[in-house]
Scaffold this active site. Structure first.
Site, mmCIF file in Angstrom:
data_model
loop_
_atom_site.group_PDB
_atom_site.id
_atom_site.type_symbol
_atom_site.label_atom_id
_atom_site.label_comp_id
_atom_site.label_asym_id
_atom_site.label_seq_id
_atom_site.Cartn_x
_atom_site.Cartn_y
_atom_site.Cartn_z
ATOM 1 N N HIS A 1 -5.519 3.715 -2.215
ATOM 2 C CA HIS A 1 -6.847 4.103 -1.727
ATOM 3 C C HIS A 1 -7.155 5.502 -2.236
ATOM 4 O O HIS A 1 -6.539 6.481 -1.812
ATOM 5 C CB HIS A 1 -6.835 4.070 -0.193
ATOM 6 C CG HIS A 1 -8.173 4.307 0.423
ATOM 7 N ND1 HIS A 1 -8.377 4.243 1.785
ATOM 8 C CD2 HIS A 1 -9.387 4.600 -0.109
ATOM 9 C CE1 HIS A 1 -9.657 4.490 2.046
ATOM 10 N NE2 HIS A 1 -10.280 4.724 0.915
ATOM 11 N N ARG B 1 -7.191 13.006 0.039
ATOM 12 C CA ARG B 1 -6.154 13.537 0.947
ATOM 13 C C ARG B 1 -4.766 12.986 0.633
ATOM 14 O O ARG B 1 -3.776 13.603 0.997
ATOM 15 C CB ARG B 1 -6.521 13.265 2.401
ATOM 16 C CG ARG B 1 -6.239 11.871 2.868
ATOM 17 C CD ARG B 1 -6.557 11.721 4.328
ATOM 18 N NE ARG B 1 -7.947 12.002 4.611
ATOM 19 C CZ ARG B 1 -8.624 11.437 5.623
ATOM 20 N NH1 ARG B 1 -8.011 10.622 6.445
ATOM 21 N NH2 ARG B 1 -9.889 11.698 5.818
ATOM 22 N N HIS C 1 0.829 6.153 1.946
ATOM 23 C CA HIS C 1 1.569 7.050 2.834
ATOM 24 C C HIS C 1 2.651 7.829 2.102
ATOM 25 O O HIS C 1 3.056 8.906 2.553
ATOM 26 C CB HIS C 1 2.157 6.280 4.014
ATOM 27 C CG HIS C 1 1.096 5.833 4.980
ATOM 28 N ND1 HIS C 1 0.221 6.713 5.564
ATOM 29 C CD2 HIS C 1 0.750 4.608 5.432
ATOM 30 C CE1 HIS C 1 -0.611 6.052 6.346
ATOM 31 N NE2 HIS C 1 -0.310 4.767 6.286
ATOM 32 N N ARG D 1 -9.331 8.204 -1.800
ATOM 33 C CA ARG D 1 -10.344 8.627 -0.824
ATOM 34 C C ARG D 1 -11.211 9.725 -1.400
ATOM 35 O O ARG D 1 -10.780 10.496 -2.259
ATOM 36 C CB ARG D 1 -9.663 9.126 0.456
ATOM 37 C CG ARG D 1 -8.840 8.086 1.154
ATOM 38 C CD ARG D 1 -8.361 8.622 2.496
ATOM 39 N NE ARG D 1 -9.443 8.601 3.445
ATOM 40 C CZ ARG D 1 -9.577 7.684 4.408
ATOM 41 N NH1 ARG D 1 -8.666 6.747 4.561
ATOM 42 N NH2 ARG D 1 -10.601 7.731 5.219
ATOM 43 N N GLU E 1 -8.519 0.527 -3.404
ATOM 44 C CA GLU E 1 -9.407 0.634 -2.231
ATOM 45 C C GLU E 1 -10.334 1.808 -2.445
ATOM 46 O O GLU E 1 -9.893 2.889 -2.879
ATOM 47 C CB GLU E 1 -8.588 0.889 -0.966
ATOM 48 C CG GLU E 1 -7.840 -0.313 -0.479
ATOM 49 C CD GLU E 1 -7.090 -0.001 0.807
ATOM 50 O OE1 GLU E 1 -7.310 1.072 1.411
ATOM 51 O OE2 GLU E 1 -6.261 -0.818 1.201
ATOM 52 N N THR F 1 -8.088 3.865 7.637
ATOM 53 C CA THR F 1 -9.354 3.150 7.745
ATOM 54 C C THR F 1 -9.470 2.483 9.112
ATOM 55 O O THR F 1 -8.620 1.701 9.494
ATOM 56 C CB THR F 1 -9.435 2.080 6.639
ATOM 57 O OG1 THR F 1 -9.122 2.693 5.405
ATOM 58 C CG2 THR F 1 -10.805 1.463 6.572
ATOM 59 N N ASN G 1 0.847 -1.194 0.000
ATOM 60 C CA ASN G 1 0.000 0.000 0.000
ATOM 61 C C ASN G 1 0.886 1.249 0.000
ATOM 62 O O ASN G 1 1.695 1.435 0.911
ATOM 63 C CB ASN G 1 -0.907 -0.034 1.240
ATOM 64 C CG ASN G 1 -1.858 1.137 1.298
ATOM 65 O OD1 ASN G 1 -1.456 2.277 1.075
ATOM 66 N ND2 ASN G 1 -3.110 0.879 1.611
ATOM 67 N N GLU H 1 -11.172 -9.089 2.811
ATOM 68 C CA GLU H 1 -9.936 -8.759 3.522
ATOM 69 C C GLU H 1 -10.313 -8.618 4.988
ATOM 70 O O GLU H 1 -11.129 -7.748 5.344
ATOM 71 C CB GLU H 1 -9.323 -7.456 2.987
ATOM 72 C CG GLU H 1 -8.010 -7.103 3.713
ATOM 73 C CD GLU H 1 -7.278 -5.937 3.067
ATOM 74 O OE1 GLU H 1 -7.275 -5.821 1.826
ATOM 75 O OE2 GLU H 1 -6.711 -5.128 3.832
ATOM 76 N N HIS I 1 -4.183 -4.188 7.657
ATOM 77 C CA HIS I 1 -4.269 -3.036 8.559
ATOM 78 C C HIS I 1 -3.492 -3.301 9.852
ATOM 79 O O HIS I 1 -3.816 -4.204 10.610
ATOM 80 C CB HIS I 1 -5.707 -2.638 8.903
ATOM 81 C CG HIS I 1 -5.792 -1.212 9.373
ATOM 82 N ND1 HIS I 1 -5.931 -0.157 8.507
ATOM 83 C CD2 HIS I 1 -5.687 -0.678 10.597
ATOM 84 C CE1 HIS I 1 -5.944 0.969 9.186
ATOM 85 N NE2 HIS I 1 -5.788 0.682 10.453
HETATM 86 N N1 PXP Z 1 -5.961 -2.752 4.011
HETATM 87 C C1 PXP Z 1 -6.902 -1.765 4.037
HETATM 88 C C2 PXP Z 1 -8.277 -2.095 3.563
HETATM 89 C C3 PXP Z 1 -6.584 -0.464 4.468
HETATM 90 O O1 PXP Z 1 -7.521 0.495 4.466
HETATM 91 C C4 PXP Z 1 -5.264 -0.200 4.878
HETATM 92 C C5 PXP Z 1 -4.913 1.169 5.341
HETATM 93 O O2 PXP Z 1 -4.970 2.083 4.327
HETATM 94 C C6 PXP Z 1 -4.323 -1.237 4.800
HETATM 95 C C7 PXP Z 1 -4.710 -2.510 4.396
HETATM 96 C C8 PXP Z 1 -2.897 -1.013 5.169
HETATM 97 O O3 PXP Z 1 -2.798 -0.716 6.517
HETATM 98 P P1 PXP Z 1 -1.389 -0.300 7.134
HETATM 99 O O4 PXP Z 1 -1.000 0.987 6.492
HETATM 100 O O5 PXP Z 1 -1.663 -0.201 8.585
HETATM 101 O O6 PXP Z 1 -0.426 -1.396 6.787
#
Ligand code: PXP
Length: 247
Positions: A52, A58, A10, A54, A79, A110, A7, A160, A200
């Site tokens: 993602h 953001r 960030h 959003r 996402e 999330t 992901n 998931e 997550h």
């Molecule tokens: N899976 C989903 C559905 C998420 O919303 C997120 C966070 O954006 C993640 C995985 C990844 O989470 P993390 O950044 O805590 O690894």
């Protein structure tokens, strides 16, 4: 072998901290580029890239999704919230999969799974549209029997499991309870014919436990990999996570 979806949200968060008002598609000083990071992550062994988009834009922007679509060599997992606008966007982009998540403007990331039971008709409309378009739907849900059973009934091929509550309980006695909930949920989902992913709050330490969950197909991991990449570079960060996932 458990697969890794990296992901990259960030990375976009850091970019937006400085360059929110720039034309980010024009040449110039805009950095860091999440799409460039994704390419390096793929080179290091990521099995897919998760982004993602959003509602409030953001971090990831629409142009990031289109640029990623042009250069990705693995799978794109988009996402998104369960809204008509996002369904329409996904049908235009045609990622390999969409992961439907709850979204509220206040949360930093999330928090909590999608309530498929409460939002049954919207989720069904989304799953039907994606199934018709050949896009895999994954529903990001808590490991609750009612959520799992309805996800299968609505025809979503993947779920998931939301691992956030378990990750947050890591230093507390609730950790074992939360893990048992995830384990039971994974068994139940698999028995219902669902492909089981998880995500997550997974990091380089707790992955040692999460990889022992039954039937896990893919982990979606962001924060810890992007954080480590600041020190080691993304390729080393991805390689190390893949090693720990399948030790
Ligand atoms: N899976 C989903 C559905 C998420 O919303 C997120 C966070 O954006 C993640 C995985 C990844 O989470 P993390 O950044 O805590 O690894």
């Amino acid at each position: 072998m458990i697969l890794l979806g990296v992901n990259i949200d960030h990375c976009a968060t850091v970019r937006q901290a400085r360059y929110r008002s720039y034309d980010q598609t024009a040449p110039g000083p805009v950095e860091p580029d999440p799409v460039a990071l994704a390419v390096l992550a793929e080179r290091a062994g990521a099995d897919g890239i998760t982004i993602h988009l959003r509602e409030d834009r953001r971090h990831i922007q629409e142009h990031d999704v289109w640029r990623l679509k042009d250069v990705a060599t693995t799978r794109i997992n988009l996402e998104m919230a369960c809204t008509p606008a996002m369904i329409d966007f996904a049908l235009r982009v045609k990622p390999h999969s969409v992961c439907v998540v709850p979204e509220s403007r206040e949360e930093i990331s999330t928090e909590g799974g999608l309530d498929v039971v409460a939002r049954r008709s919207q989720v069904k409309a989304c799953v039907d549209a994606m199934n018709d378009a050949g896009i895999v739907t994954s529903l990001f849900i808590d490991a609750e029997p009612a959520q799992i059973d309805l996800s299968a009934e609505l025809g979503a091929p993947w779920i998931e499991l939301h691992t956030g509550a378990w990750a947050n309980a890591w230093h507390t006695p609730r950790r074992a309870v939360e893990f048992a909930r995830l384990r039971d949920g994974a068994f139940r989902a698999h028995a219902a014919g669902l492909i089981v992913n998880a995500g997550h709050g997974i990091n380089y330490d707790n992955v040692a436990d999460i990889r022992t969950l039954p039937h896990v197909h893919e982990l979606n991991i962001g924060h810890t990999i992007v954080s480590r990449a600041l020190a080691t570079g993304i390729e080393e960060a991805v390689r190390e996570m893949k090693k720990r996932m399948n030790a």
